[in-house]
Design a protein around this motif. Sequence first.
Motif, PDB file in Angstrom:
ATOM      1  N   MET A 113     -15.337  -3.781   0.335  1.00 35.96           N
ATOM      2  CA  MET A 113     -14.399  -2.844   0.956  1.00 35.96           C
ATOM      3  C   MET A 113     -13.182  -2.682   0.050  1.00 35.96           C
ATOM      4  O   MET A 113     -12.585  -3.659  -0.394  1.00 35.96           O
ATOM      5  CB  MET A 113     -13.954  -3.375   2.320  1.00 35.96           C
ATOM      6  N   GLU A 114     -12.822  -1.425  -0.237  1.00 33.09           N
ATOM      7  CA  GLU A 114     -11.718  -1.136  -1.136  1.00 33.09           C
ATOM      8  C   GLU A 114     -10.616  -0.384  -0.390  1.00 33.09           C
ATOM      9  O   GLU A 114     -10.807   0.091   0.728  1.00 33.09           O
ATOM     10  CB  GLU A 114     -12.220  -0.322  -2.325  1.00 33.09           C
ATOM     11  N   LEU A 115      -9.450  -0.274  -1.043  1.00 33.83           N
ATOM     12  CA  LEU A 115      -8.301   0.390  -0.406  1.00 33.83           C
ATOM     13  C   LEU A 115      -8.611   1.832  -0.035  1.00 33.83           C
ATOM     14  O   LEU A 115      -8.126   2.345   0.970  1.00 33.83           O
ATOM     15  CB  LEU A 115      -7.089   0.346  -1.337  1.00 33.83           C
ATOM     16  N   ARG A 116      -9.425   2.502  -0.846  1.00 35.25           N
ATOM     17  CA  ARG A 116      -9.734   3.895  -0.529  1.00 35.25           C
ATOM     18  C   ARG A 116     -10.483   4.003   0.795  1.00 35.25           C
ATOM     19  O   ARG A 116     -10.325   4.970   1.530  1.00 35.25           O
ATOM     20  CB  ARG A 116     -10.523   4.549  -1.654  1.00 35.25           C
ATOM     21  N   HIS A 117     -11.301   2.972   1.115  1.00 36.43           N
ATOM     22  CA  HIS A 117     -12.001   3.000   2.404  1.00 36.43           C
ATOM     23  C   HIS A 117     -10.999   2.990   3.552  1.00 36.43           C
ATOM     24  O   HIS A 117     -11.173   3.696   4.555  1.00 36.43           O
ATOM     25  CB  HIS A 117     -12.947   1.791   2.521  1.00 36.43           C
ATOM     26  N   LEU A 118      -9.959   2.165   3.427  1.00 32.44           N
ATOM     27  CA  LEU A 118      -8.931   2.115   4.473  1.00 32.44           C
ATOM     28  C   LEU A 118      -8.219   3.456   4.589  1.00 32.44           C
ATOM     29  O   LEU A 118      -7.986   3.970   5.685  1.00 32.44           O
ATOM     30  CB  LEU A 118      -7.908   1.016   4.166  1.00 32.44           C
ATOM     31  N   ARG A 119      -7.842   4.016   3.434  1.00 30.59           N
ATOM     32  CA  ARG A 119      -7.107   5.288   3.434  1.00 30.59           C
ATOM     33  C   ARG A 119      -7.957   6.411   4.017  1.00 30.59           C
ATOM     34  O   ARG A 119      -7.470   7.211   4.829  1.00 30.59           O
ATOM     35  CB  ARG A 119      -6.685   5.619   1.993  1.00 30.59           C
ATOM     36  N   TYR A 120      -9.222   6.461   3.657  1.00 26.13           N
ATOM     37  CA  TYR A 120     -10.111   7.502   4.173  1.00 26.13           C
ATOM     38  C   TYR A 120     -10.330   7.334   5.679  1.00 26.13           C
ATOM     39  O   TYR A 120     -10.308   8.305   6.431  1.00 26.13           O
ATOM     40  CB  TYR A 120     -11.466   7.448   3.458  1.00 26.13           C
ATOM     41  N   PHE A 121     -10.529   6.089   6.102  1.00 29.12           N
ATOM     42  CA  PHE A 121     -10.777   5.852   7.535  1.00 29.12           C
ATOM     43  C   PHE A 121      -9.566   6.228   8.372  1.00 29.12           C
ATOM     44  O   PHE A 121      -9.708   6.855   9.433  1.00 29.12           O
ATOM     45  CB  PHE A 121     -11.139   4.383   7.776  1.00 29.12           C
ATOM     46  N   VAL A 122      -8.365   5.860   7.924  1.00 29.73           N
ATOM     47  CA  VAL A 122      -7.154   6.196   8.674  1.00 29.73           C
ATOM     48  C   VAL A 122      -7.003   7.708   8.786  1.00 29.73           C
ATOM     49  O   VAL A 122      -6.635   8.237   9.846  1.00 29.73           O
ATOM     50  CB  VAL A 122      -5.911   5.565   8.016  1.00 29.73           C
ATOM     51  N   ALA A 123      -7.292   8.430   7.720  1.00 28.55           N
ATOM     52  CA  ALA A 123      -7.200   9.895   7.761  1.00 28.55           C
ATOM     53  C   ALA A 123      -8.186  10.478   8.777  1.00 28.55           C
ATOM     54  O   ALA A 123      -7.829  11.356   9.570  1.00 28.55           O
ATOM     55  CB  ALA A 123      -7.464  10.478   6.378  1.00 28.55           C
ATOM     56  N   VAL A 124      -9.423   9.989   8.771  1.00 30.27           N
ATOM     57  CA  VAL A 124     -10.429  10.471   9.731  1.00 30.27           C
ATOM     58  C   VAL A 124     -10.007  10.138  11.161  1.00 30.27           C
ATOM     59  O   VAL A 124     -10.085  10.972  12.067  1.00 30.27           O
ATOM     60  CB  VAL A 124     -11.812   9.850   9.419  1.00 30.27           C
TER      61      VAL A 124
ATOM     62  N   GLN B 298       1.964  -1.789   3.617  1.00 29.53           N
ATOM     63  CA  GLN B 298       2.355  -2.871   2.718  1.00 29.53           C
ATOM     64  C   GLN B 298       2.022  -2.526   1.267  1.00 29.53           C
ATOM     65  O   GLN B 298       2.785  -2.868   0.354  1.00 29.53           O
ATOM     66  CB  GLN B 298       1.654  -4.162   3.126  1.00 29.53           C
ATOM     67  N   VAL B 299       0.906  -1.850   1.059  1.00 36.70           N
ATOM     68  CA  VAL B 299       0.540  -1.435  -0.297  1.00 36.70           C
ATOM     69  C   VAL B 299       1.561  -0.440  -0.834  1.00 36.70           C
ATOM     70  O   VAL B 299       1.988  -0.522  -1.994  1.00 36.70           O
ATOM     71  CB  VAL B 299      -0.877  -0.817  -0.306  1.00 36.70           C
ATOM     72  N   ARG B 300       1.991   0.525   0.014  1.00 34.47           N
ATOM     73  CA  ARG B 300       3.009   1.486  -0.413  1.00 34.47           C
ATOM     74  C   ARG B 300       4.326   0.773  -0.721  1.00 34.47           C
ATOM     75  O   ARG B 300       5.010   1.094  -1.696  1.00 34.47           O
ATOM     76  CB  ARG B 300       3.203   2.551   0.663  1.00 34.47           C
ATOM     77  N   ASP B 301       4.692  -0.197   0.128  1.00 31.72           N
ATOM     78  CA  ASP B 301       5.915  -0.966  -0.112  1.00 31.72           C
ATOM     79  C   ASP B 301       5.842  -1.697  -1.441  1.00 31.72           C
ATOM     80  O   ASP B 301       6.803  -1.700  -2.222  1.00 31.72           O
ATOM     81  CB  ASP B 301       6.128  -1.993   1.013  1.00 31.72           C
TER      82      ASP B 301
END
Length: 304
Positions: A1-12, A74-77
């Motif tokens: 699982m990578e950060l892009r998976h989190l970002r994509y899931f949150v957007a969906v 936290q990643v953005r911070d």
Amino acid sequence: MELRHLRYFVAVAEERNFTRAAARLHIAQPPLSRQMQQLEETLGVTLIEKGSRPLRLTEAGEFFLAHARPLLDQVRDLKAMTQRIGKLERTLSIGFVASTLYGELPDVVHRYCERHPEVDVTLHEMTTVEQIKALKEGRIDVGFGRLKSEDPSIRRILLREERLVVALPPGHRLAKGEGGLRLTDLVHETLLVYPKAPRPSFADQVLAMFSEGNVTPGPVTEVRELQISMGLVAAGQGISIVPESVQAMHHRNVVYRKLDDKHAFSPILFSMRHMDRSPELDNLLAAVYSIYDEHGIAHVKESL
């Protein structure tokens, strides 16, 4: 699982639609769908109910969303703080609501700049809601606001509670008199509140004060900003409830009387990204407390 998976899931999950989420992420829909399938296969659970219209999350999906959002924050911070530390030039970007400019904020900034001339300080007028967004996007480093928002990625320090006063035209029936006013004195008056947008805002804080006091205000007129509200008061178009520091405007056609109700206070909040512990913020907070001490302003000191 990578950060892009989190970002994509949150957007969906937030868009509740694959097409809109793909547009938001600037990718095509088929790759987005494959990434969601890959995420579910990696976790071994179903996150999105199959065939649901509009899109619905499973119980596991709701759990995953609740924990994915703060991780992305936290990643953005971490990105913003690392970039700032890595710069040769030290900078501090400060957001502020307009009313704080009539209080101690100019003294605080002047004191900070005297003590730390090596730091390039910039000021940006914005509402508390706009400050929260700007903090999360890394456009400012700290905000001075009045709204008690509940965002887990933002840490807030209560600097002090500022008394509220009523702004009235000089010839108003309530303009003269000893002592303060009560909210019940204002029920037949046209109440000017600001800002009109974005909400929630100081306007909602004022209206909530009436609600907490079980008082129904008179006609309410929403205006864009503090200066417009004061101009309309001067023109005899209504009254406005403002922080007491606004009296420093010294408008010749506006007089002020304090409010005696127990809820007639507005907080001044120091907001920052939750993980940020940079020396610039610590030094700015020290400047705030030193000014408060000199002016005899009651406050409770809190460290970063």
